[in-house]
Write a protein that holds these residues in place. Structure first.
Motif, PDB file in Angstrom:
ATOM      1  N   GLY A   1     -10.365  74.933  88.313  1.00  0.00           N
ATOM      2  CA  GLY A   1     -10.946  73.855  87.507  1.00  0.00           C
ATOM      3  C   GLY A   1     -12.280  74.215  86.884  1.00  0.00           C
ATOM      4  O   GLY A   1     -12.825  73.455  86.080  1.00  0.00           O
TER       5      GLY A   1
ATOM      6  N   GLY B   1     -12.812  76.440  84.770  1.00  0.00           N
ATOM      7  CA  GLY B   1     -12.636  76.814  83.359  1.00  0.00           C
ATOM      8  C   GLY B   1     -12.343  78.293  83.213  1.00  0.00           C
ATOM      9  O   GLY B   1     -12.518  78.869  82.141  1.00  0.00           O
ATOM     10  N   LYS B   2     -11.859  78.909  84.279  1.00  0.00           N
ATOM     11  CA  LYS B   2     -11.650  80.362  84.298  1.00  0.00           C
ATOM     12  C   LYS B   2     -10.623  80.828  83.259  1.00  0.00           C
ATOM     13  O   LYS B   2     -10.907  81.747  82.484  1.00  0.00           O
ATOM     14  CB  LYS B   2     -11.196  80.760  85.707  1.00  0.00           C
ATOM     15  CG  LYS B   2     -11.477  82.165  86.056  1.00  0.00           C
ATOM     16  CD  LYS B   2     -11.392  82.437  87.554  1.00  0.00           C
ATOM     17  CE  LYS B   2     -10.812  81.350  88.389  1.00  0.00           C
ATOM     18  NZ  LYS B   2      -9.371  81.156  88.207  1.00  0.00           N
ATOM     19  N   THR B   3      -9.464  80.185  83.266  1.00  0.00           N
ATOM     20  CA  THR B   3      -8.402  80.611  82.344  1.00  0.00           C
ATOM     21  C   THR B   3      -8.833  80.389  80.892  1.00  0.00           C
ATOM     22  O   THR B   3      -8.675  81.280  80.042  1.00  0.00           O
ATOM     23  CB  THR B   3      -7.099  79.830  82.654  1.00  0.00           C
ATOM     24  OG1 THR B   3      -6.798  80.026  84.037  1.00  0.00           O
ATOM     25  CG2 THR B   3      -5.936  80.312  81.812  1.00  0.00           C
ATOM     26  N   THR B   4      -9.393  79.235  80.628  1.00  0.00           N
ATOM     27  CA  THR B   4      -9.883  78.944  79.277  1.00  0.00           C
ATOM     28  C   THR B   4     -10.932  79.969  78.864  1.00  0.00           C
ATOM     29  O   THR B   4     -10.924  80.473  77.741  1.00  0.00           O
ATOM     30  CB  THR B   4     -10.540  77.537  79.254  1.00  0.00           C
ATOM     31  OG1 THR B   4      -9.670  76.617  79.897  1.00  0.00           O
ATOM     32  CG2 THR B   4     -10.814  77.073  77.841  1.00  0.00           C
TER      33      THR B   4
ATOM     34  N   ARG C   1      -2.011  78.869  90.841  1.00  0.00           N
ATOM     35  CA  ARG C   1      -2.045  77.607  90.091  1.00  0.00           C
ATOM     36  C   ARG C   1      -0.827  77.613  89.171  1.00  0.00           C
ATOM     37  O   ARG C   1      -0.686  78.489  88.310  1.00  0.00           O
ATOM     38  CB  ARG C   1      -3.335  77.491  89.277  1.00  0.00           C
ATOM     39  CG  ARG C   1      -3.477  76.128  88.597  1.00  0.00           C
ATOM     40  CD  ARG C   1      -4.908  75.862  88.166  1.00  0.00           C
ATOM     41  NE  ARG C   1      -5.365  76.729  87.094  1.00  0.00           N
ATOM     42  CZ  ARG C   1      -5.143  76.513  85.801  1.00  0.00           C
ATOM     43  NH1 ARG C   1      -4.430  75.471  85.413  1.00  0.00           N
ATOM     44  NH2 ARG C   1      -5.629  77.328  84.887  1.00  0.00           N
TER      45      ARG C   1
ATOM     46  N   GLN D   1      -0.462  78.899  80.624  1.00  0.00           N
ATOM     47  CA  GLN D   1      -1.691  78.526  79.887  1.00  0.00           C
ATOM     48  C   GLN D   1      -2.317  79.750  79.217  1.00  0.00           C
ATOM     49  O   GLN D   1      -2.697  79.704  78.047  1.00  0.00           O
ATOM     50  CB  GLN D   1      -2.672  77.914  80.884  1.00  0.00           C
ATOM     51  CG  GLN D   1      -3.895  77.265  80.266  1.00  0.00           C
ATOM     52  CD  GLN D   1      -4.856  76.766  81.348  1.00  0.00           C
ATOM     53  OE1 GLN D   1      -4.468  76.577  82.496  1.00  0.00           O
ATOM     54  NE2 GLN D   1      -6.103  76.566  80.988  1.00  0.00           N
TER      55      GLN D   1
ATOM     56  N   LYS E   1     -18.798  74.232  80.444  1.00  0.00           N
ATOM     57  CA  LYS E   1     -18.934  72.771  80.284  1.00  0.00           C
ATOM     58  C   LYS E   1     -20.382  72.347  80.081  1.00  0.00           C
ATOM     59  O   LYS E   1     -20.778  71.259  80.502  1.00  0.00           O
ATOM     60  CB  LYS E   1     -18.286  72.030  81.468  1.00  0.00           C
ATOM     61  CG  LYS E   1     -16.858  72.522  81.734  1.00  0.00           C
ATOM     62  CD  LYS E   1     -16.124  71.717  82.760  1.00  0.00           C
ATOM     63  CE  LYS E   1     -14.892  72.469  83.238  1.00  0.00           C
ATOM     64  NZ  LYS E   1     -14.103  71.783  84.220  1.00  0.00           N
TER      65      LYS E   1
ATOM     66  N   ASP F   1     -21.506  71.547  77.402  1.00  0.00           N
ATOM     67  CA  ASP F   1     -21.436  70.433  76.451  1.00  0.00           C
ATOM     68  C   ASP F   1     -21.396  69.086  77.162  1.00  0.00           C
ATOM     69  O   ASP F   1     -21.772  68.074  76.592  1.00  0.00           O
ATOM     70  CB  ASP F   1     -20.203  70.590  75.548  1.00  0.00           C
ATOM     71  CG  ASP F   1     -18.923  70.836  76.344  1.00  0.00           C
ATOM     72  OD1 ASP F   1     -18.926  71.742  77.207  1.00  0.00           O
ATOM     73  OD2 ASP F   1     -17.937  70.120  76.120  1.00  0.00           O
TER      74      ASP F   1
ATOM     75  N   GLY G   1     -17.400  73.808  75.070  1.00  0.00           N
ATOM     76  CA  GLY G   1     -16.314  72.965  74.578  1.00  0.00           C
ATOM     77  C   GLY G   1     -14.974  73.537  75.015  1.00  0.00           C
ATOM     78  O   GLY G   1     -14.921  74.579  75.665  1.00  0.00           O
ATOM     79  N   GLU G   2     -13.907  72.847  74.652  1.00  0.00           N
ATOM     80  CA  GLU G   2     -12.586  73.261  75.131  1.00  0.00           C
ATOM     81  C   GLU G   2     -11.897  74.256  74.205  1.00  0.00           C
ATOM     82  O   GLU G   2     -10.903  74.868  74.571  1.00  0.00           O
ATOM     83  CB  GLU G   2     -11.709  72.030  75.320  1.00  0.00           C
ATOM     84  CG  GLU G   2     -12.247  71.095  76.395  1.00  0.00           C
ATOM     85  CD  GLU G   2     -11.239  70.048  76.783  1.00  0.00           C
ATOM     86  OE1 GLU G   2     -10.337  70.365  77.575  1.00  0.00           O
ATOM     87  OE2 GLU G   2     -11.356  68.912  76.290  1.00  0.00           O
TER      88      GLU G   2
HETATM   89  P1  GDP Z   1      -9.312  77.152  85.828  1.00  0.00           P
HETATM   90  O1  GDP Z   1      -8.576  76.377  86.870  1.00  0.00           O
HETATM   91  O2  GDP Z   1     -10.627  77.617  86.338  1.00  0.00           O
HETATM   92  O3  GDP Z   1      -8.527  78.248  85.213  1.00  0.00           O
HETATM   93  O4  GDP Z   1      -9.712  76.086  84.690  1.00  0.00           O
HETATM   94  P2  GDP Z   1      -9.135  75.842  83.226  1.00  0.00           P
HETATM   95  O5  GDP Z   1      -9.416  76.985  82.342  1.00  0.00           O
HETATM   96  O6  GDP Z   1      -7.730  75.354  83.288  1.00  0.00           O
HETATM   97  O7  GDP Z   1     -10.111  74.651  82.755  1.00  0.00           O
HETATM   98  C1  GDP Z   1     -10.155  73.390  83.391  1.00  0.00           C
HETATM   99  C2  GDP Z   1     -10.498  72.332  82.357  1.00  0.00           C
HETATM  100  O8  GDP Z   1     -11.835  72.536  81.885  1.00  0.00           O
HETATM  101  C3  GDP Z   1      -9.620  72.386  81.121  1.00  0.00           C
HETATM  102  O9  GDP Z   1      -9.301  71.066  80.750  1.00  0.00           O
HETATM  103  C4  GDP Z   1     -10.487  73.049  80.069  1.00  0.00           C
HETATM  104  O10 GDP Z   1     -10.168  72.645  78.752  1.00  0.00           O
HETATM  105  C5  GDP Z   1     -11.861  72.543  80.477  1.00  0.00           C
HETATM  106  N1  GDP Z   1     -12.957  73.439  80.041  1.00  0.00           N
HETATM  107  C6  GDP Z   1     -13.133  74.762  80.266  1.00  0.00           C
HETATM  108  N2  GDP Z   1     -14.285  75.204  79.729  1.00  0.00           N
HETATM  109  C7  GDP Z   1     -14.881  74.138  79.141  1.00  0.00           C
HETATM  110  C8  GDP Z   1     -16.125  73.947  78.421  1.00  0.00           C
HETATM  111  O11 GDP Z   1     -16.953  74.846  78.221  1.00  0.00           O
HETATM  112  N3  GDP Z   1     -16.364  72.677  77.977  1.00  0.00           N
HETATM  113  C9  GDP Z   1     -15.491  71.635  78.189  1.00  0.00           C
HETATM  114  N4  GDP Z   1     -15.822  70.434  77.739  1.00  0.00           N
HETATM  115  N5  GDP Z   1     -14.346  71.780  78.873  1.00  0.00           N
HETATM  116  C10 GDP Z   1     -14.035  73.013  79.335  1.00  0.00           C
END
Ligand code: GDP
Length: 296
Positions: A111, A113-116, A141, A147, A249, A251, A276-277
């Motif tokens: 959660g 934001g690793k994958t993003t 996950r 994703q 995050k 933002d 941002g996303e």
């Molecule tokens: P992981 O479980 O660490 O791989 O997390 P994800 O990459 O799936 O991200 C979890 C949530 O955080 C998703 O809904 C992303 O869109 C959101 N997210 C990631 N980075 C950012 C960011 O810099 N800003 C915002 N607002 N959301 C983010």
């Protein structure tokens, strides 16, 4: 907006000093009490605040500042410099080898934001002329592999995946061979997170570190969790010796405590921020620009 409350309070306090002309030591100390409260309210680590105030007070009541023609402005300059130093002084880049494959391993909790961020970073580096490969190493996950593949398609960046039946370390080793065979120069590994830090997670990451020897291990951490983000960074750094932090995050973070504390507490530089996303929502972290943003 990031640093909303902090920026407002600091600017107010410092404006009062600026208007005063000549300053007494008591003026500066009063201002520093206000700065201290503003930093604590912004959720900056207590010890970091204490050191910061001591250092700024010492510099600000020095002869040069007090005797200058514009002492108020000089104090603001001192605060600006101290804030910049607190966040790491200068921008810290990722070290990309000019000859060989550069392997970047992203770690962090689920959660965060690793994958993003893996996708954003790959896209950012691609725009700089590199040829990245994304590696789906998060096999726990359920949606993480898919994703990453979707992000890869969107950014036109290859994604290496072997499903969820192989050990992450084996997937990663194979991905390096794949990258070399395709002439790609950067491998970005999305590793598995967990909801909380636990031994299983750390053992797995340590095994990858030992066997793959990544060039950089970057922690992805959610700025909105404030001081938790700092604690998480401290634990990961202790276990894995991080090369840097990517703070996501920002933002959505209004207080800014993690951005201001992480470097001072862990000595790990913040290398990038997520704002941002979307795929483009990543920026290199500039401590000086951040400090100027806070002080207006
Ligand atoms: P992981 O479980 O660490 O791989 O997390 P994800 O990459 O799936 O991200 C979890 C949530 O955080 C998703 O809904 C992303 O869109 C959101 N997210 C990631 N980075 C950012 C960011 O810099 N800003 C915002 N607002 N959301 C983010």
């Amino acid at each position: 907006m990031l640093f909303e409350g902090l920026a407002h309070k600091l600017q107010e306090t410092l404006r009062k000093l600026k208007g005063k002309g000549k300053l007494s030591e008591a003026d500066v100390k009063q201002a520093m009490r206000e700065v201290k409260l503003a930093l604590l309210e912004a959720d900056v680590n207590f010890k970091v605040v204490k050191d910061f105030i001591n250092s700024v007070t010492e510099r600000a009541v020095g002869q040069e500042v007090m005797m200058s023609l514009t002492p108020g402005q000089q104090v603001i300059k001192v605060v600006n410099e101290a804030l910049t130093e607190l966040m790491g002084k200068t921008k810290t880049d990722i070290n990309i080898s000019s000859k060989d494959l550069t392997v970047l391993m992203l770690v962090g909790l689920q959660g965060s934001g690793k994958t993003t961020t893996a996708g954003k970073l790959a896209n950012y580096l691609k725009k700089q002329g590199h040829s990245p490969l994304l590696v789906a190493g998060d096999i726990y996950r359920p949606a993480a592999i898919k994703q990453l593949q979707i992000i890869g398609e969107k950014a036109e960046i290859p994604v290496f995946a072997m499903g969820d039946k192989n050990k992450p370390v084996n997937i990663i080793k194979r991905s390096l061979e794949f990258a070399r065979s395709k002439g790609l120069n950067i491998v970005i590994i999305d590793t598995a997170g967990r909801l909380h830090i636990n031994d299983e997670l750390m053992e797995e990451l340590k095994e990858i570190k030992l066997e793959v020897e990544p060039d950089e291990i970057l922690l992805v951490v959610d700025a909105m969790t404030g001081q938790d983000a700092v604690n998480i960074a401290q634990t990961f750094n202790y276990q894995l010796s991080l090369d840097g932090v990517i703070l996501t995050k920002l933002d959505g973070d209004t207080r800014g405590g993690a951005a201001l504390s992480i470097k001072a507490v862990t000595n790990c530089p913040i290398k990038f921020i997520g704002v941002g996303e979307k795929l483009e929502d990543i920026e290199p972290f500039h401590p000086d620009r951040m400090a100027s943003r806070i002080l207006g």
